[in-house]
Design a protein around this motif. Structure first.
Motif, PDB file in Angstrom:
ATOM      1  N   ALA A 292     -13.780  -2.134  -9.849  1.00  0.00           N
ATOM      2  CA  ALA A 292     -14.312  -1.061 -10.706  1.00  0.00           C
ATOM      3  C   ALA A 292     -13.722  -1.126 -12.121  1.00  0.00           C
ATOM      4  O   ALA A 292     -14.418  -0.849 -13.113  1.00  0.00           O
ATOM      5  CB  ALA A 292     -14.023   0.291 -10.078  1.00  0.00           C
ATOM      6  N   GLU A 293     -12.443  -1.482 -12.222  1.00  0.00           N
ATOM      7  CA  GLU A 293     -11.773  -1.536 -13.519  1.00  0.00           C
ATOM      8  C   GLU A 293     -11.821  -2.938 -14.131  1.00  0.00           C
ATOM      9  O   GLU A 293     -11.224  -3.194 -15.185  1.00  0.00           O
ATOM     10  CB  GLU A 293     -10.316  -1.087 -13.353  1.00  0.00           C
ATOM     11  CG  GLU A 293     -10.175   0.367 -12.890  1.00  0.00           C
ATOM     12  CD  GLU A 293      -8.728   0.756 -12.699  1.00  0.00           C
ATOM     13  OE1 GLU A 293      -7.847  -0.089 -13.003  1.00  0.00           O
ATOM     14  OE2 GLU A 293      -8.466   1.895 -12.256  1.00  0.00           O
ATOM     15  N   ARG A 294     -12.478  -3.858 -13.410  1.00  0.00           N
ATOM     16  CA  ARG A 294     -12.643  -5.256 -13.859  1.00  0.00           C
ATOM     17  C   ARG A 294     -11.277  -5.897 -14.166  1.00  0.00           C
ATOM     18  O   ARG A 294     -11.102  -6.641 -15.119  1.00  0.00           O
ATOM     19  CB  ARG A 294     -13.548  -5.334 -15.097  1.00  0.00           C
ATOM     20  CG  ARG A 294     -14.994  -4.919 -14.811  1.00  0.00           C
ATOM     21  CD  ARG A 294     -15.852  -5.026 -16.051  1.00  0.00           C
ATOM     22  NE  ARG A 294     -15.870  -6.382 -16.617  1.00  0.00           N
ATOM     23  CZ  ARG A 294     -16.594  -7.413 -16.149  1.00  0.00           C
ATOM     24  NH1 ARG A 294     -17.397  -7.198 -15.120  1.00  0.00           N
ATOM     25  NH2 ARG A 294     -16.536  -8.595 -16.714  1.00  0.00           N
ATOM     26  N   LYS A 295     -10.296  -5.563 -13.312  1.00  0.00           N
ATOM     27  CA  LYS A 295      -8.992  -6.206 -13.459  1.00  0.00           C
ATOM     28  C   LYS A 295      -9.023  -7.542 -12.746  1.00  0.00           C
ATOM     29  O   LYS A 295      -9.534  -7.652 -11.634  1.00  0.00           O
ATOM     30  CB  LYS A 295      -7.897  -5.324 -12.869  1.00  0.00           C
ATOM     31  CG  LYS A 295      -7.645  -4.048 -13.645  1.00  0.00           C
ATOM     32  CD  LYS A 295      -6.492  -3.273 -13.031  1.00  0.00           C
ATOM     33  CE  LYS A 295      -6.207  -2.014 -13.829  1.00  0.00           C
ATOM     34  NZ  LYS A 295      -5.073  -1.238 -13.252  1.00  0.00           N
ATOM     35  N   GLU A 296      -8.470  -8.556 -13.399  1.00  0.00           N
ATOM     36  CA  GLU A 296      -8.519  -9.896 -12.830  1.00  0.00           C
ATOM     37  C   GLU A 296      -7.376 -10.137 -11.837  1.00  0.00           C
ATOM     38  O   GLU A 296      -7.562 -10.775 -10.808  1.00  0.00           O
ATOM     39  CB  GLU A 296      -8.469 -10.937 -13.950  1.00  0.00           C
ATOM     40  CG  GLU A 296      -9.706 -10.921 -14.842  1.00  0.00           C
ATOM     41  CD  GLU A 296      -9.659 -12.036 -15.874  1.00  0.00           C
ATOM     42  OE1 GLU A 296      -8.612 -12.699 -15.958  1.00  0.00           O
ATOM     43  OE2 GLU A 296     -10.656 -12.220 -16.567  1.00  0.00           O
ATOM     44  N   ILE A 297      -6.188  -9.632 -12.146  1.00  0.00           N
ATOM     45  CA  ILE A 297      -5.010  -9.959 -11.335  1.00  0.00           C
ATOM     46  C   ILE A 297      -4.503  -8.683 -10.665  1.00  0.00           C
ATOM     47  O   ILE A 297      -4.425  -7.631 -11.303  1.00  0.00           O
ATOM     48  CB  ILE A 297      -3.905 -10.584 -12.203  1.00  0.00           C
ATOM     49  CG1 ILE A 297      -4.394 -11.895 -12.828  1.00  0.00           C
ATOM     50  CG2 ILE A 297      -2.640 -10.836 -11.358  1.00  0.00           C
ATOM     51  CD1 ILE A 297      -3.422 -12.492 -13.814  1.00  0.00           C
ATOM     52  N   PHE A 298      -4.164  -8.802  -9.371  1.00  0.00           N
ATOM     53  CA  PHE A 298      -3.613  -7.667  -8.628  1.00  0.00           C
ATOM     54  C   PHE A 298      -2.711  -8.186  -7.514  1.00  0.00           C
ATOM     55  O   PHE A 298      -2.771  -9.372  -7.156  1.00  0.00           O
ATOM     56  CB  PHE A 298      -4.738  -6.789  -8.043  1.00  0.00           C
ATOM     57  CG  PHE A 298      -5.649  -7.544  -7.104  1.00  0.00           C
ATOM     58  CD1 PHE A 298      -5.419  -7.551  -5.730  1.00  0.00           C
ATOM     59  CD2 PHE A 298      -6.734  -8.266  -7.594  1.00  0.00           C
ATOM     60  CE1 PHE A 298      -6.253  -8.240  -4.881  1.00  0.00           C
ATOM     61  CE2 PHE A 298      -7.572  -8.961  -6.727  1.00  0.00           C
ATOM     62  CZ  PHE A 298      -7.339  -8.942  -5.366  1.00  0.00           C
ATOM     63  N   ASP A 299      -1.900  -7.329  -6.979  1.00  0.00           N
ATOM     64  CA  ASP A 299      -1.035  -7.694  -5.846  1.00  0.00           C
ATOM     65  C   ASP A 299      -0.817  -6.466  -4.961  1.00  0.00           C
ATOM     66  O   ASP A 299      -0.962  -5.326  -5.417  1.00  0.00           O
ATOM     67  CB  ASP A 299       0.308  -8.256  -6.332  1.00  0.00           C
ATOM     68  CG  ASP A 299       1.107  -7.238  -7.107  1.00  0.00           C
ATOM     69  OD1 ASP A 299       1.649  -6.305  -6.466  1.00  0.00           O
ATOM     70  OD2 ASP A 299       1.183  -7.355  -8.359  1.00  0.00           O
ATOM     71  N   PHE A 300      -0.474  -6.749  -3.701  1.00  0.00           N
ATOM     72  CA  PHE A 300      -0.200  -5.681  -2.736  1.00  0.00           C
ATOM     73  C   PHE A 300       0.554  -6.266  -1.541  1.00  0.00           C
ATOM     74  O   PHE A 300       0.565  -7.491  -1.350  1.00  0.00           O
ATOM     75  CB  PHE A 300      -1.495  -5.006  -2.261  1.00  0.00           C
ATOM     76  CG  PHE A 300      -2.507  -5.951  -1.680  1.00  0.00           C
ATOM     77  CD1 PHE A 300      -2.487  -6.299  -0.330  1.00  0.00           C
ATOM     78  CD2 PHE A 300      -3.491  -6.519  -2.498  1.00  0.00           C
ATOM     79  CE1 PHE A 300      -3.423  -7.177   0.177  1.00  0.00           C
ATOM     80  CE2 PHE A 300      -4.420  -7.393  -1.983  1.00  0.00           C
ATOM     81  CZ  PHE A 300      -4.396  -7.724  -0.638  1.00  0.00           C
ATOM     82  N   ILE A 301       1.194  -5.387  -0.797  1.00  0.00           N
ATOM     83  CA  ILE A 301       1.941  -5.798   0.413  1.00  0.00           C
ATOM     84  C   ILE A 301       1.254  -5.181   1.633  1.00  0.00           C
ATOM     85  O   ILE A 301       0.878  -4.006   1.617  1.00  0.00           O
ATOM     86  CB  ILE A 301       3.406  -5.339   0.331  1.00  0.00           C
ATOM     87  CG1 ILE A 301       4.130  -6.075  -0.805  1.00  0.00           C
ATOM     88  CG2 ILE A 301       4.131  -5.586   1.666  1.00  0.00           C
ATOM     89  CD1 ILE A 301       5.568  -5.609  -1.031  1.00  0.00           C
ATOM     90  N   TYR A 302       1.121  -5.957   2.686  1.00  0.00           N
ATOM     91  CA  TYR A 302       0.512  -5.479   3.925  1.00  0.00           C
ATOM     92  C   TYR A 302       1.196  -6.156   5.107  1.00  0.00           C
ATOM     93  O   TYR A 302       2.017  -7.063   4.924  1.00  0.00           O
ATOM     94  CB  TYR A 302      -0.996  -5.735   3.928  1.00  0.00           C
ATOM     95  CG  TYR A 302      -1.388  -7.216   3.854  1.00  0.00           C
ATOM     96  CD1 TYR A 302      -1.723  -7.913   5.011  1.00  0.00           C
ATOM     97  CD2 TYR A 302      -1.397  -7.880   2.629  1.00  0.00           C
ATOM     98  CE1 TYR A 302      -2.069  -9.246   4.938  1.00  0.00           C
ATOM     99  CE2 TYR A 302      -1.748  -9.214   2.553  1.00  0.00           C
ATOM    100  CZ  TYR A 302      -2.077  -9.902   3.715  1.00  0.00           C
ATOM    101  OH  TYR A 302      -2.420 -11.223   3.661  1.00  0.00           O
TER     102      TYR A 302
END
Length: 789
Positions: free
Chosen positions: A79-89
């Protein structure tokens, strides 16, 4: 031309090949999360093959709770057109359990801004996460420990302390001041500490401190403590050396109030002594009762025995029982049965109780009663405990009782068989005697009348003798049953009076009767057995009375809506009975033994049977008499009142059967009997009725006649050569159902009727049979077949 080992420039290497070289897990997925590429490192991190990870396969071991969060992050990035992201699962690794993964990803968009796919890298950060959590937990625990130290010591009443050897200072927690009974401004020294010890314990504490410092070891001992207020308690002192730079710089420890523990120890010690005493008593009681206790642990296979087991199995005290060597004592069949019963008890979690046979270590055979109870924990049987009782003596007694019972039953059967044979053998010729006498009675000269009457009297006397013996046998074996019918007592007494009238007149005796008018006309009773009681009493009264009267009296003594109680009395003016003989005259084969009356013959069974018959009616016969003053026999019985709902068939005497000549003409009868005299008598009786029977002398001849003729009645003797009456009756019932079966037999034992009832044969004429009885049974058949009205 490029050398084959040269590495091509990165821009010429395919993306997937580059991702294979990355030391992290790498993947590519479309915007919906469908994976279309993973590298080898990714397979190791997830514990799944490439084929299993492709598409949505990676989701099957990911935590379900984390999936909505991952989806939300992806949607937010798009939705925000962000290219880079990270998360822990988190995932559930097939081999390594729960793992924490950190994902870094980058979206690829087309020129119009539509997401094409994203490429990501995955790293296993489980160790870092766990270390962080552990560190955080340790910090929290430390803070909590510091904040709770004083509170916990106050609650537990334990005191803390530290002895700094470098400054010779002693630090106490708040609770320690309270234990020692001093104020908070008290500055303790080591000598003060020693002063709080009861006599003798100060030296122990001092040596313990010195040893702890010298050998760098903790100490732990119990002592009697005395506070400044003089309160004595038991304390436990614990000290630990604090070492820094290889030097003991301090001692740190605690004081614990163990007074309650000491009291509990005393209670436990006393309880232990009591338990040991109880165990001794248990051993003694089990020895006396031949009972042994046991327990089997199903998890470990260990078996515990009480002392009595060693006596029971006759093994040495060093014998170590287990499940296998315990089973070995039992007989093979009992071992299999024990396995089955115990297994079922464990499966169903229920107790069991069985008897088994074993062979002891010394080769002795024993019977035991094994009782077991499963012990269930968390829904599973973990232990089975129970008891063994030596029942060898009991089983021996049981076997002896069974043997005695078999002997008694065999003796009773032999007695029954003997009576059956004797009854048959006596009644068969007696049937001929009485039958011929009755035939002569129908047609005789005046001169022959006295002979015929004497012959009939003698035969009847012999028949009564046989009946008395058989009745007594039936009563003693509880096989005599009461058959109820609706009875009018006035008519019953009238018939008995008529029966004995001529005998009384012959002796010049007046026979009188009185029946209370208040006695209900309709009562339910067994007319045959009640009549037998009165017959015996009246017969005896006439027998022992030479002059005077014999009086039968019935009087109503109580009455309710449903029942009536009647008092019966038979009184005579005869010789009387001495007081000392009032009891013995009711014994079997006992007669009044007075010299002047030994002329009265008899078996002495009459009053015995009469008393037994009265007892069958829940009554007893009593006597009023004295020598030379006559006798009165009396009893009371309660009877149910008859009504239209409960009344059985009415009892009617067939005195009107005196005129039945030629009344059964047309009735076709097959008569099978092997005794020629009985054939002669029965044929004459039947011919008098108007019946011409076909007579045969054995079962085979009877079958031949049945094949060639049709009959209304098959009159069959039981004991015949070739085919006996039982087998013949079964054949007739099965192959000739239109032929009514009547058994004609001298065997009147109860077992005979039971056996015939199983063959559905219920009409039985007992030898000797009267013409009236034979006519009555045949008349019922003739009426049923519409031969007579």
């Amino acid at each position: 031309m490029m050398h084959e080992d040269a590495i091509p420039p990165a821009e010429n290497i395919p993306v997937h090949h580059l991702l294979e070289l990355v030391p992290l897990g790498a993947f590519q997925s479309d915007a919906e999360g469908n994976v279309f590429f993973v590298n080898g490192r990714m397979e190791n991190i997830w514990g799944l093959t490439r084929e299993e990870l492709l598409g949505k396969g990676w989701m099957k071991i990911a935590y379900e709770e984390d999936l909505p969060r991952i989806s939300s992050i992806l949607q937010e990035m798009l939705a925000e057109r962000k290219e880079i992201f990270d998360f822990i699962y988190r995932i559930r690794h097939p081999l390594n359990g729960i793992r924490y993964l950190k994902a870094n990803a980058k979206f690829e968009f087309d020129p119009s801004g539509v997401p094409l796919h994203y490429t990501g890298f995955v790293e296993d950060v489980t160790a870092q996460i766990e270390q962080g959590q552990a560190l955080k937990s340790m910090n929290e625990e430390l803070e909590r420990a510091n904040s709770l130290l004083d509170a916990s010591q106050e609650i537990s009443q334990n005191g803390g302390w530290e002895y700094d050897l470098r400054t010779n200072q002693i630090f106490w927690t708040k609770q320690t001041y309270l234990i020692n009974g001093v104020s908070a401004d008290f500055v303790p020294t080591f000598e003060d500490v020693l002063s709080f010890c009861d006599e003798g314990y100060a030296d122990i504490l001092k040596r313990s401190v010195e040893r702890a410092i010298e050998h760098r070891i903790p100490y732990d001992f119990e002592f009697r403590h005395i506070s400044r207020a003089g309160v004595k308690k038991w304390m436990r002192a614990i000290g630990i050396p604090i070492i820094r730079n290889n030097e003991v710089v301090a001692l740190r420890g605690a004081l614990m109030d163990i007074s309650k523990i000491k009291e509990d120890e005393l209670i436990v010690r006393e309880a232990k002594e009591l338990l040991e005493h109880s165990h001794l008593l248990l051993d003694v009681s089990q020895r006396l009762s031949d009972t042994a206790g046991w327990e089997a642990d199903l998890k470990t296979g260990k078996v515990f025995w009480t002392k009595q087991n060693y006596f029971l199995y006759e093994v040495d005290d060093d014998f170590i029982p287990d499940l296998d060597n315990t089973r070995a004592f039992y007989e093979p069949d009992d071992r299999a049965r024990m396995d089955q019963v115990v297994g079922e008890a464990i499966r169903q979690q229920i107790p069991y109780d069985i008897e088994l046979q074993l062979t002891t270590a010394k080769g002795n055979k024993k019977w035991v009663r094994a009782i077991g109870m499963p012990v269930v924990k968390a829904g599973e049987v973990v232990v089975v405990k129970g008891a063994l009782m030596d029942i060898t003596r009991i089983k021996k007694v049981e076997q002896e009782l069974i043997a005695a019972k078999n002997i008694a039953e065999n003796a009773a059967k032999a007695k029954t068989d003997f009576l059956s044979v004797m009854s048959h053998e006596i009644r068969t010729p007696l049937n001929g005697i009485i039958g011929i006498s009755n035939l002569l009675k129908l047609n005789h000269t005046l001169d022959q009348e006295e002979y015929i009457r004497s012959l009939i009297f003698s035969a009847d006397h012999l028949l009564r003798l046989i009946n008395d013996i058989l009745d007594l046998t039936k009563i003693e074996s509880d096989k005599l049953e009461l058959l109820e019918a609706e009875v009018n007592f006035a008519e019953l007494v009238s018939n008995i009076k008529s029966q004995f009238k001529s005998l009384a007149e012959a002796k010049g005796i007046l026979l009188k009767s009185f029946v209370d008018d208040d006695i209900p006309d309709r009562l339910i009773a067994d007319p045959v057995r009640l009549g037998q009681i009165l017959n015996n009493l009246v017969s005896n009264a006439i027998k022992f009375t030479e002059q005077g009267t014999v009086t039968i009296m019935l009087r109503l003594t109580a009455e309710t809506k449903d029942r009536a109680t009647v008092h019966f009395s038979v009184k005579d003016t005869g010789i009387g009975i001495p007081q000392e003989m009032h009891e013995t005259i009711f014994e079997s084969f006992k007669q009044l033994q007075q010299a002047s009356h030994r002329k009265h013959a008899g078996t002495g069974l009459g009053l015995t049977i009469t008393q037994r018959l009265a007892q069958l009616h829940n009554s007893n016969i009593f006597i009023k008499s004295a020598a030379g003053e006559g006798a009165e026999f009396y009893f009371e019985m309660s009877f149910l009142r008859a009504n239209d709902q409960n009344s059985p068939a009415k009892f009617v005497r067939n005195d009107a059967l005196a005129h039945f000549e030629k009344k059964l003409t047309g009735l076709r009868i097959l008569f099978a009997e092997d005794n020629p005299i009985n054939v002669l008598v029965a044929r004459k009786q039947l011919e008098y009725f108007g019946v011409v029977p076909d007579c045969v002398y054995n079962g085979q001849e009877a079958l031949t006649m049945l094949e060639n003729n049709s009959y209304h009645v098959a009159l069959l003797d039981l004991h015949m050569p070739s085919i006996d009456g039982y087998a013949l009756a079964e054949i007739v019932r099965r192959q000739y159902p239109d032929t009514h079966i009547i058994i004609f037999t001298a065997d009147i034992m109860t077992e005979v009727r039971t056996r015939l009832a199983k063959l559905h044969v219920y009409d039985i004429l007992n030898k000797p049979v009267t013409s009236e009885k034979m006519y009555e049974v045949l008349l019922n058949v003739a009426r049923d077949r519409k031969i007579v009205e």
